[in-house]
Scaffold this active site. Structure first.
Site, mmCIF file in Angstrom:
data_model
loop_
_atom_site.group_PDB
_atom_site.id
_atom_site.type_symbol
_atom_site.label_atom_id
_atom_site.label_comp_id
_atom_site.label_asym_id
_atom_site.label_seq_id
_atom_site.Cartn_x
_atom_site.Cartn_y
_atom_site.Cartn_z
ATOM 1 N N ILE A 289 0.835 -1.206 0.000
ATOM 2 C CA ILE A 289 0.000 0.000 0.000
ATOM 3 C C ILE A 289 0.874 1.263 0.000
ATOM 4 O O ILE A 289 0.515 2.280 -0.584
ATOM 5 C CB ILE A 289 -0.944 -0.012 1.229
ATOM 6 C CG1 ILE A 289 -1.993 -1.132 1.080
ATOM 7 C CG2 ILE A 289 -1.638 1.329 1.413
ATOM 8 C CD1 ILE A 289 -2.895 -1.337 2.289
ATOM 9 N N ASP B 31 -8.371 2.911 -6.326
ATOM 10 C CA ASP B 31 -8.713 3.531 -7.614
ATOM 11 C C ASP B 31 -9.996 2.915 -8.173
ATOM 12 O O ASP B 31 -10.847 3.610 -8.736
ATOM 13 C CB ASP B 31 -7.556 3.353 -8.615
ATOM 14 C CG ASP B 31 -6.271 3.963 -8.078
ATOM 15 O OD1 ASP B 31 -6.330 5.076 -7.526
ATOM 16 O OD2 ASP B 31 -5.212 3.316 -8.205
ATOM 17 N N HIS C 40 -0.489 3.678 -9.990
ATOM 18 C CA HIS C 40 -1.233 4.355 -8.926
ATOM 19 C C HIS C 40 -0.637 5.737 -8.653
ATOM 20 O O HIS C 40 -0.052 5.973 -7.594
ATOM 21 C CB HIS C 40 -1.250 3.500 -7.650
ATOM 22 C CG HIS C 40 -1.958 4.190 -6.520
ATOM 23 N ND1 HIS C 40 -3.316 4.435 -6.526
ATOM 24 C CD2 HIS C 40 -1.501 4.735 -5.363
ATOM 25 C CE1 HIS C 40 -3.661 5.077 -5.430
ATOM 26 N NE2 HIS C 40 -2.569 5.289 -4.707
HETATM 27 N N1 LIG Z 1 -2.057 2.444 -2.275
HETATM 28 C C1 LIG Z 1 -2.955 3.345 -1.987
HETATM 29 O O1 LIG Z 1 -3.990 3.441 -2.653
HETATM 30 C C2 LIG Z 1 -2.770 4.249 -0.816
HETATM 31 C C3 LIG Z 1 -3.875 4.963 -0.304
HETATM 32 C C4 LIG Z 1 -3.692 5.777 0.799
HETATM 33 C C5 LIG Z 1 -2.422 5.904 1.385
HETATM 34 N N2 LIG Z 1 -1.384 5.201 0.856
HETATM 35 C C6 LIG Z 1 -0.043 5.286 1.459
HETATM 36 O O2 LIG Z 1 -0.017 4.503 2.658
HETATM 37 C C7 LIG Z 1 1.026 4.969 3.512
HETATM 38 C C8 LIG Z 1 0.530 5.102 4.941
HETATM 39 O O3 LIG Z 1 -0.458 6.088 5.034
HETATM 40 P P1 LIG Z 1 -1.141 6.457 6.452
HETATM 41 O O4 LIG Z 1 -2.128 7.511 6.197
HETATM 42 O O5 LIG Z 1 -1.532 5.208 7.159
HETATM 43 O O6 LIG Z 1 0.130 7.089 7.207
HETATM 44 P P2 LIG Z 1 0.349 7.238 8.795
HETATM 45 O O7 LIG Z 1 1.501 8.146 8.982
HETATM 46 O O8 LIG Z 1 -0.924 7.566 9.473
HETATM 47 O O9 LIG Z 1 0.749 5.763 9.239
HETATM 48 C C9 LIG Z 1 1.927 5.155 8.815
HETATM 49 C C10 LIG Z 1 2.389 4.218 9.903
HETATM 50 O O10 LIG Z 1 3.594 3.595 9.440
HETATM 51 C C11 LIG Z 1 4.399 3.425 10.581
HETATM 52 N N3 LIG Z 1 5.797 3.180 10.199
HETATM 53 C C12 LIG Z 1 6.750 4.055 9.804
HETATM 54 N N4 LIG Z 1 7.898 3.395 9.583
HETATM 55 C C13 LIG Z 1 7.657 2.096 9.834
HETATM 56 C C14 LIG Z 1 8.462 0.921 9.791
HETATM 57 N N5 LIG Z 1 9.749 0.956 9.439
HETATM 58 N N6 LIG Z 1 7.873 -0.245 10.102
HETATM 59 C C15 LIG Z 1 6.567 -0.300 10.451
HETATM 60 N N7 LIG Z 1 5.773 0.767 10.527
HETATM 61 C C16 LIG Z 1 6.325 1.952 10.212
HETATM 62 C C17 LIG Z 1 4.213 4.706 11.387
HETATM 63 O O11 LIG Z 1 4.648 4.536 12.723
HETATM 64 C C18 LIG Z 1 2.721 4.915 11.232
HETATM 65 O O12 LIG Z 1 2.014 4.315 12.290
HETATM 66 C C19 LIG Z 1 1.499 6.278 2.883
HETATM 67 O O13 LIG Z 1 2.681 6.048 2.170
HETATM 68 C C20 LIG Z 1 0.380 6.654 1.927
HETATM 69 O O14 LIG Z 1 0.806 7.459 0.876
HETATM 70 C C21 LIG Z 1 -1.543 4.395 -0.220
HETATM 71 O O1 LIG Z 2 -3.150 10.268 -2.612
HETATM 72 C C1 LIG Z 2 -2.385 9.787 -1.787
HETATM 73 O O2 LIG Z 2 -1.305 10.304 -1.494
HETATM 74 C C2 LIG Z 2 -2.782 8.542 -1.062
HETATM 75 C C3 LIG Z 2 -3.280 7.452 -1.954
HETATM 76 O O3 LIG Z 2 -2.367 7.096 -2.925
HETATM 77 C C4 LIG Z 2 -4.626 7.738 -2.545
HETATM 78 O O4 LIG Z 2 -4.827 7.473 -3.730
HETATM 79 O O5 LIG Z 2 -5.513 8.198 -1.800
#
Ligand SMILES: NC(=O)c1ccc[n+]([C@@H]2O[C@H](COP(=O)([O-])OP(=O)(O)OC[C@H]3O[C@@H](n4cnc5c(N)ncnc54)[C@H](O)[C@@H]3O)[C@@H](O)[C@H]2O)c1
Ligand SMILES: O=C(O)C[C@H](O)C(=O)O
Length: 340
Positions: free
Chosen positions: A142, A175, A202
């Site tokens: 993710i 998406d 993505h």
């Molecule tokens: N693929 C997708 O569609 C999608 C959608 C939304 C967010 N994301 C991505 O997901 C990621 C997380 O987003 P979020 O809102 O949960 O962020 P967040 O900051 O709320 O949570 C991230 C967590 O990761 C932890 N972390 C950091 N380093 C770590 C490590 N080495 N090992 C384990 N845990 C660790 C942090 O302590 C935190 O709890 C971001 O990179 C964001 O861009 C992807």
């Molecule tokens: O937009 C972002 O940074 C988080 C994630 O990839 C999303 O599509 O919501």
């Protein structure tokens, strides 16, 4: 068949899906980054999944509290919290599916690629541990930028001699979730019946929804409508980042999407037939080494990477337009993994 009968038949089939799949195996799911904005609601949703018998919640901080909280829910999955690198091995051992939402999210004005410098290292470290402690697990990536973090994971696994292209997935389900919601609203069709494949990658223009293949089909939408729906799907993440105004990116809808995708992986592992989801995987669908498209999931992960089907002229153009950015994001990930 009357709509009410159709609905109850569908519910019955879904229950059968679960009972057949649940009877098949004990399944351990690990969430890395489980105390974060995505991690916490995702932990909740996986605790509700009847296919999960063991739920491992890992983060660098905060997981004892999240695990204690989620563990009180009266569903079968046994929940354990793990905190800090010294507990990562135990968190991973025996996992069937590892979901990785660890890393920093965007703030307004940033692209997903702006997260590369921090998240690439986090993903590399976690994947090194996966190759050591649960090399056969399906990995659901993710953490952004997905277009680069998936290639990083692949290189880490190759280096460790554990790479299996059938077991590595970039989670692009959000998406699809967005495309379905936006399409249903515009075409005025029931959202629960909608399907829209989303291909490419993505990030921004690399996200290519194929509304020409949307079901139920609608002839109420003009070309301008399709263009606007495409742009809204591509900018869906930014829409949330801006609305949250510095407090992160999509977490709740992402947790839902992550839970949908992990559930599909578990069903595939348990032998449920015809489980198809879009995902960013190693691919020969285009000349790019990784590409998101429909994927059939099975007992070993990817059973079949499905082709693109027939594209509209607008989608053909979108496909050509996305290749440059997607190629350089993939190459950036590969280069990072080799250099570090
Ligand atoms: N693929 C997708 O569609 C999608 C959608 C939304 C967010 N994301 C991505 O997901 C990621 C997380 O987003 P979020 O809102 O949960 O962020 P967040 O900051 O709320 O949570 C991230 C967590 O990761 C932890 N972390 C950091 N380093 C770590 C490590 N080495 N090992 C384990 N845990 C660790 C942090 O302590 C935190 O709890 C971001 O990179 C964001 O861009 C992807
Ligand atoms: O937009 C972002 O940074 C988080 C994630 O990839 C999303 O599509 O919501």
């Amino acid at each position: 068949m009357r709509p009410s009968l159709l609905k109850s038949a569908a519910q019955h089939l879904r229950r059968r899906d679960y009972s057949a799949a649940a009877a098949a195996a004990e399944r351990k799911v690990a969430i890395l980054g489980a105390a974060g904005g995505i991690g916490q609601p995702l932990a909740l949703l996986m605790k509700l999944n009847p296919l999960v018998s063991s739920l491992s919640l890992y983060d660098i901080a905060g997981t004892p509290g999240v695990a204690a909280d989620v563990s009180h829910i009266n569903t079968p999955a046994l929940v354990k919290g793990f905190v800090g690198e010294e507990q990562l091995g135990e968190a991973l051992e025996g996992s069937d599916v590892v979901i990785i939402p660890a890393g920093v999210p965007r703030k307004p004005g940033m692209t997903r690629d702006d997260l590369f410098n921090i998240n690439a290292g986090i993903v590399k470290g976690l994947c090194t541990a996966i190759s050591k402690y649960c090399p056969n697990a399906l990995v659901n990536m993710i953490s952004n930028p997905v277009n680069s973090t998936v290639p990083i994971a692949a290189e880490v696994f190759k280096k460790a001699g554990t790479y299996d292209e059938k077991k590595l997935f970039g989670v692009t389900t959000l998406d699809v979730v967005r495309a379905k919601t936006f399409y249903a609203g515009k075409a005025n069709v029931p959202v629960t019946e909608v399907n829209v494949p989303v291909v490419g990658g993505h990030a921004g223009v690399t996200i290519l929804p194929l509304f020409s293949q949307a079901t139920p089909a609608s002839n109420a939408l003009s070309h301008e409508d399709i263009k606007a729906l495409t742009k809204r799907t591509q900018d869906g993440g930014t829409e949330v980042v801006e609305a949250k105004a510095g407090k992160g990116s999509a977490t709740l809808s992402m947790a839902y999407a992550g839970a949908v995708f992990a559930d599909a992986c578990l069903k595939g592992l348990n032998g449920v037939p015809d489980v198809v989801e879009c995902s960013f995987v190693q691919s020969t669908v285009t000349e790019l080494p990784f590409f998101a498209s429909k994927v059939r999931l099975g007992k070993n992960g990817v059973e079949e990477v499905l082709g693109l089907g027939e594209l509209s002229e607008f989608e053909k153009e979108g496909l050509e337009n996305l290749k440059g950015e997607l190629k350089s994001s993939i190459e950036k990930g590969i280069k990072f993994a080799h250099a570090n």
